[in-house]
Design a protein around this motif. Structure first.
Motif, short mmCIF file in Angstrom:
data_model
loop_
_atom_site.label_atom_id
_atom_site.label_comp_id
_atom_site.label_asym_id
_atom_site.label_seq_id
_atom_site.Cartn_x
_atom_site.Cartn_y
_atom_site.Cartn_z
N UNK A 37 0.81 -1.15 0.12
CA UNK A 37 0.12 0.03 0.15
C UNK A 37 0.85 1.37 0.01
N UNK A 38 2.09 1.30 0.95
CA UNK A 38 2.68 2.38 1.00
C UNK A 38 3.52 2.59 -0.59
N UNK A 39 3.96 1.52 -1.14
CA UNK A 39 4.71 1.55 -2.23
C UNK A 39 3.75 2.06 -3.40
N UNK A 40 2.65 1.74 -3.53
CA UNK A 40 1.65 2.19 -4.63
C UNK A 40 1.30 3.71 -4.35
N UNK A 41 1.13 4.25 -3.13
CA UNK A 41 0.97 5.60 -2.78
C UNK A 41 2.08 6.25 -3.27
N UNK A 42 3.57 5.97 -2.80
CA UNK A 42 4.64 6.72 -3.31
C UNK A 42 4.76 6.72 -4.76
N UNK A 43 4.42 5.60 -5.42
CA UNK A 43 4.55 5.55 -6.59
C UNK A 43 3.79 6.70 -7.49
N UNK A 47 4.47 9.74 -9.77
CA UNK A 47 4.01 10.22 -11.31
C UNK A 47 3.40 11.54 -10.88
N UNK A 48 2.71 11.97 -10.04
CA UNK A 48 1.78 13.48 -10.19
C UNK A 48 2.98 14.29 -10.00
N UNK A 49 4.10 14.05 -9.13
CA UNK A 49 5.15 15.04 -9.14
C UNK A 49 5.83 15.42 -10.58
N UNK A 50 6.11 14.22 -11.32
CA UNK A 50 6.86 14.31 -12.51
C UNK A 50 5.75 15.06 -13.52
N UNK A 51 4.73 14.75 -13.47
CA UNK A 51 3.58 15.01 -14.39
C UNK A 51 2.95 16.46 -14.19
N UNK A 52 2.85 16.71 -12.75
CA UNK A 52 2.22 18.15 -12.55
C UNK A 52 2.80 19.00 -11.69
N UNK A 53 3.81 18.87 -10.94
CA UNK A 53 4.55 19.70 -10.20
C UNK A 53 5.43 20.49 -10.87
N UNK A 154 7.32 6.70 5.11
CA UNK A 154 7.42 7.88 5.89
C UNK A 154 6.70 9.05 5.24
N UNK A 155 6.26 8.85 4.09
CA UNK A 155 5.58 10.09 3.45
C UNK A 155 4.30 10.23 4.08
N UNK A 156 3.86 11.44 4.44
CA UNK A 156 2.73 11.83 5.01
C UNK A 156 1.50 12.00 4.05
N UNK A 157 1.83 12.67 2.87
CA UNK A 157 0.90 12.86 1.87
C UNK A 157 1.59 13.38 0.64
N UNK A 158 0.83 13.64 -0.51
CA UNK A 158 1.53 14.00 -1.71
C UNK A 158 2.24 15.41 -1.60
N UNK A 159 1.79 16.01 -0.77
CA UNK A 159 2.59 17.49 -0.76
C UNK A 159 3.87 17.18 -0.10
N UNK A 160 4.17 16.32 0.75
CA UNK A 160 5.18 15.98 1.56
C UNK A 160 6.16 15.04 0.47
N UNK A 161 5.74 14.51 -0.24
CA UNK A 161 6.49 13.58 -1.19
C UNK A 161 7.01 14.18 -2.19
N UNK A 162 6.25 15.44 -2.65
CA UNK A 162 6.75 16.39 -3.70
C UNK A 162 7.89 17.34 -3.20
#
Length: 207
Positions: A37-43, A47-53, A154-162
Motif C-alpha cells: 500500500x505504501x509503495x503504491x501511494x509513493x509511486x 507520477x503526479x510530481x513528474x507530471x504536474x508539479x 514515511x511520506x505523510x501525503x502528496x505534498x510531503x512527497x513532492x
C-alpha cells in the motif's frame, strides 16, 4: 515408548506454539500488505510530481539543459525501515585509494549499479558508517553516485512527497553544475543541504 525417547509435548504447549505461529504469519501478511500500500501511494506521488508539479518539472528540465538528463527510474520508492527520513540522495560507492578517480557528478550515474533491490534501501546506516570509518583509516576512498529515493512508509501525503522530490532534485542539480564532493568535503555537504532545505519549501517559518 522407550526410556530414551523424549516425552510428547503437552497439549497446552502445542496449542500455544500453533497460536504463536498463526500470530506471526498474520503479522507478516499485514506488514506485506502495508508495504504494498505504501509503495503504491509513493509511486503515485512520484507520477503526479513528474507530471504536474511545476517545480519538479523545472528541475528535471534544468538537469537536462545542463547535460545531465535524468535516466528512467532515477526516483525510486523504497522501504527505509526505521530510518526517520522522507527520502535521500546518492549511494555511497567505494573507490580504491590506489586508483582514485574524479567524482562522477553526472546524474546519468555510473555503470556500476549500487542498488541491488527495488524495494529495500540499498545501504543501511551501519553500512555507510563502516565505509566512512574505513575511509577515515585511509583504507579506501568514497564517492557519491547520483540516485534519488523516497521512503515510502514515511511520506505523510502528496505534498510531503513532492517536497522531498524537490529537495533531492536540488542535490542532483548541485552535483551536475559543480565539482561537488559531499562525501569528502563537509562544506560541500552543508552547502547543498542548506540550499535544498530553503528552496524545497521545507525550511518554512510557520512550521
Amino acid at each position: 515408548m522407550s526410556s530414551h525417547s523424549k516425552p510428547d509435548k503437552p497439549i497446552a504447549e502445542i496449542t500455544s506454539d500453533a497460536a504463536a505461529d498463526e500470530i506471526a504469519e498474520r503479522e507478516a501478511k499485514q506488514k506485506s500488505e502495508q508495504q504494498a500500500k505504501d509503495r503504491d501511494s509513493c509511486n503515485r506521488y512520484v507520477r503526479t510530481g513528474l507530471n504536474r508539479n511545476v517545480t519538479v518539472q523545472f528541475l528535471i528540465e534544468k538537469l537536462t539543459s545542463m547535460g545531465c538528463p535524468p535516466p528512467p527510474g532515477l526516483i525510486k520508492c523504497l522501504d527505509c525501515g526505521d530510518k526517520p527520513a522522507a527520502g535521500g540522495f546518492g549511494v555511497v560507492e567505494e573507490i580504491s585509494p590506489l586508483s582514485p578517480s574524479k567524482p562522477d557528478n553526472n546524474v546519468k550515474g555510473s555503470k556500476k549499479d549500487a542498488t541491488k533491490s527495488n524495494d529495500v534501501c540499498a545501504q543501511s546506516q551501519e553500512k555507510i558508517n563502516a565505509l566512512l570509518k574505513s575511509q577515515s583509516e585511509g583504507k579506501t576512498k568514497l564517492r557519491l553516485l547520483p540516485e534519488i529515493f523516497l521512503c515510502q512508509q514515511h511520506l505523510r501525503d502528496e505534498t510531503h512527497a513532492h517536497e522531498a522530490m524537490v529537495h533531492e532534485l536540488i542535490h542532483a542539480v548541485d552535483m551536475c553544475r559543480t565539482k561537488m564532493d559531499p562525501m569528502n568535503n563537509c562544506i560541500h555537504m552543508a552547502c547543498t543541504e542548506i540550499r535544498a532545505e530553503n528552496l524545497s519549501g521545507e525550511c518554512n517559518w510557520i512550521r
